[in-house]
Design an enzyme around this catalytic site. Structure first.
Site, mmCIF file in Angstrom:
data_model
loop_
_atom_site.group_PDB
_atom_site.id
_atom_site.type_symbol
_atom_site.label_atom_id
_atom_site.label_comp_id
_atom_site.label_asym_id
_atom_site.label_seq_id
_atom_site.Cartn_x
_atom_site.Cartn_y
_atom_site.Cartn_z
ATOM 1 N N GLY A 186 2.451 2.000 10.682
ATOM 2 C CA GLY A 186 3.381 3.384 10.690
ATOM 3 C C GLY A 186 4.188 3.615 11.891
ATOM 4 O O GLY A 186 4.893 4.479 12.180
ATOM 5 N N GLU A 239 -5.487 -5.173 10.657
ATOM 6 C CA GLU A 239 -4.349 -4.178 10.830
ATOM 7 C C GLU A 239 -4.573 -3.488 11.989
ATOM 8 O O GLU A 239 -5.373 -2.350 12.251
ATOM 9 C CB GLU A 239 -4.408 -3.146 9.575
ATOM 10 C CG GLU A 239 -3.971 -3.685 8.162
ATOM 11 C CD GLU A 239 -3.514 -2.670 7.357
ATOM 12 O OE1 GLU A 239 -2.437 -2.567 6.666
ATOM 13 O OE2 GLU A 239 -4.244 -1.834 7.084
ATOM 14 N N LYS A 299 0.128 4.302 -0.317
ATOM 15 C CA LYS A 299 -0.373 5.509 0.383
ATOM 16 C C LYS A 299 -0.120 6.755 -0.482
ATOM 17 O O LYS A 299 -0.123 6.700 -1.562
ATOM 18 C CB LYS A 299 0.219 5.638 1.643
ATOM 19 C CG LYS A 299 -0.161 4.235 2.591
ATOM 20 C CD LYS A 299 0.105 4.449 3.981
ATOM 21 C CE LYS A 299 0.024 3.173 4.841
ATOM 22 N NZ LYS A 299 -0.034 3.437 6.270
ATOM 23 N N HIS A 346 -9.453 1.130 4.903
ATOM 24 C CA HIS A 346 -8.158 1.393 5.786
ATOM 25 C C HIS A 346 -8.375 2.320 6.902
ATOM 26 O O HIS A 346 -9.074 3.278 6.774
ATOM 27 C CB HIS A 346 -7.088 1.763 4.722
ATOM 28 C CG HIS A 346 -5.833 2.044 5.163
ATOM 29 N ND1 HIS A 346 -5.405 2.723 6.186
ATOM 30 C CD2 HIS A 346 -4.939 1.026 5.051
ATOM 31 C CE1 HIS A 346 -4.038 2.621 6.312
ATOM 32 N NE2 HIS A 346 -3.688 1.476 5.889
ATOM 33 N N SER A 399 3.579 -2.450 10.433
ATOM 34 C CA SER A 399 4.813 -2.377 10.305
ATOM 35 C C SER A 399 5.778 -3.730 10.211
ATOM 36 O O SER A 399 6.292 -4.253 10.711
ATOM 37 C CB SER A 399 5.267 -2.046 11.735
ATOM 38 O OG SER A 399 4.818 -0.821 12.291
ATOM 39 N N ASN A 419 0.999 -1.145 -0.208
ATOM 40 C CA ASN A 419 -0.071 0.196 -0.011
ATOM 41 C C ASN A 419 0.960 1.239 -0.077
ATOM 42 O O ASN A 419 1.803 1.455 0.933
ATOM 43 C CB ASN A 419 -0.894 0.034 1.072
ATOM 44 C CG ASN A 419 -1.903 1.181 1.492
ATOM 45 O OD1 ASN A 419 -1.538 2.044 0.620
ATOM 46 N ND2 ASN A 419 -2.380 1.500 2.295
ATOM 47 N N GLU A 462 -6.700 4.607 8.125
ATOM 48 C CA GLU A 462 -6.353 6.099 7.823
ATOM 49 C C GLU A 462 -7.664 6.670 7.165
ATOM 50 O O GLU A 462 -7.841 7.579 7.532
ATOM 51 C CB GLU A 462 -5.238 6.256 6.876
ATOM 52 C CG GLU A 462 -3.922 5.942 7.635
ATOM 53 C CD GLU A 462 -2.745 5.313 6.891
ATOM 54 O OE1 GLU A 462 -2.794 5.436 5.465
ATOM 55 O OE2 GLU A 462 -1.780 4.883 7.382
HETATM 56 P P1 PGA Z 1 2.762 0.222 7.982
HETATM 57 O O1 PGA Z 1 1.355 0.391 6.949
HETATM 58 O O2 PGA Z 1 3.421 -1.143 6.988
HETATM 59 O O3 PGA Z 1 3.610 1.366 7.293
HETATM 60 O O4 PGA Z 1 2.665 0.066 9.189
HETATM 61 C C1 PGA Z 1 0.431 -0.566 6.980
HETATM 62 C C2 PGA Z 1 -0.748 -0.272 6.195
HETATM 63 O O5 PGA Z 1 -1.218 0.980 6.476
HETATM 64 O O6 PGA Z 1 -1.311 -0.987 5.409
#
Ligand code: PGA
Length: 252
Positions: free
Chosen positions: A174, A168, A11, A96, A214, A9, A98
């Site tokens: 992140g 997640e 982003k 997601h 992560s 992803n 976010e």
């Molecule tokens: P990350 O993000 O691997 O940077 O923690 C995962 C995601 O948001 O899908």
């Protein structure tokens, strides 16, 4: 019977030129692989045409990061599933964290987006997961099953295995703080148990559940070894071809 599925992803990273460079590196890195693992990338909308074109005939699938519930209409600034499909996109992330946290995606809106995927012929990657406060309050199972019930409840059982689920935990996204393999496996088993109690047995057996939060080259193998972890949704580590390829290798 469930092939592992690793999705990057991207982003809000990688405009068309940079996206093309990263896609080319993945294409080269995965050329001639034995294809035991399904691989995909979710670039920003504007970079989709470049990436779709670069990855044609490679077996690497391309996903959108979001879609509007309607096929078309007066929705300034939005992108529909139909547009994604026309652009050669096969999958789309939905819900997601976010989106849920920063852009007001409620459970009801997430459900509409899942249905919009099916109407447009896209395969949804449905993200679920609890916040740190919800985990600390011992509510993680309640939250995740509520999100699942809302997003999947009205689908026909035959449609569910076309949905990739991505667990997640928000506190692991992140932050560099990964769920331990056992913590992740625990929730994945709970999700599979929820599928078992709500749909015929083939659904729980065949629906893929990715872990996200992560995931890196250095921790992917121990996570992907868990019996109910069928892949990974990778954010930060997916922006670097070498690191993403390490994660794919760990899945094989
Ligand atoms: P990350 O993000 O691997 O940077 O923690 C995962 C995601 O948001 O899908």
């Amino acid at each position: 019977m469930r092939r592992k599925f690793i999705v990057g992803n991207w982003k809000m990273h990688k405009g068309p030129a940079d996206a093309d460079t990263l896609a080319e590196a993945l294409k080269r890195g995965l050329a001639g692989r034995d294809a035991a693992v399904d691989v995909g990338v979710a670039p920003p909308f504007l970079s989709l045409p470049a990436v779709v074109s670069r990855l044609k005939h490679t077996g690497i699938v391309v996903a959108g990061q979001n879609l509007h519930p309607e096929m078309q209409g007066a929705y300034t600034g939005e992108i529909s599933g139909e547009m994604l499909r026309q652009a050669g996109v096969a999958y789309c992330l939905v819900g997601h964290s976010e989106r849920r946290q920063l852009f007001g995606d409620t459970d009801a809106l997430v459900e509409k987006r899942v249905h919009a995927c099916f109407r447009a012929g896209l395969l949804p990657i449905l993200c679920v997961g609890e916040t740190l406060a919800e985990r600390e309050a011992g509510k993680e199972v309640e939250v995740v099953t509520r999100q699942l019930a809302s997003a999947l409840g009205k689908l026909h059982a035959d449609q569910i295995p076309s949905v990739t689920l991505a667990y997640e935990p928000v506190w692991a996204i992140g932050t560099g703080r990964t769920a331990s393999p056992l913590q992740a496996q625990d929730m994945h088993a709970t999700i599979r148990g929820w599928l078992e109690s709500n749909f015929p047995a083939f659904v729980a057996r065949s629906t893929r559940i990715q872990y996200g939060g992560s995931v890196k080259g250095s921790n992917a193998a121990e996570l992907l070894r868990m019996p109910d972890i069928d892949g990974a949704l990778v954010g930060g580590a997916a922006l670097n071809a070498e690191e993403f390829l390490q994660i794919v290798a760990a899945a094989g």
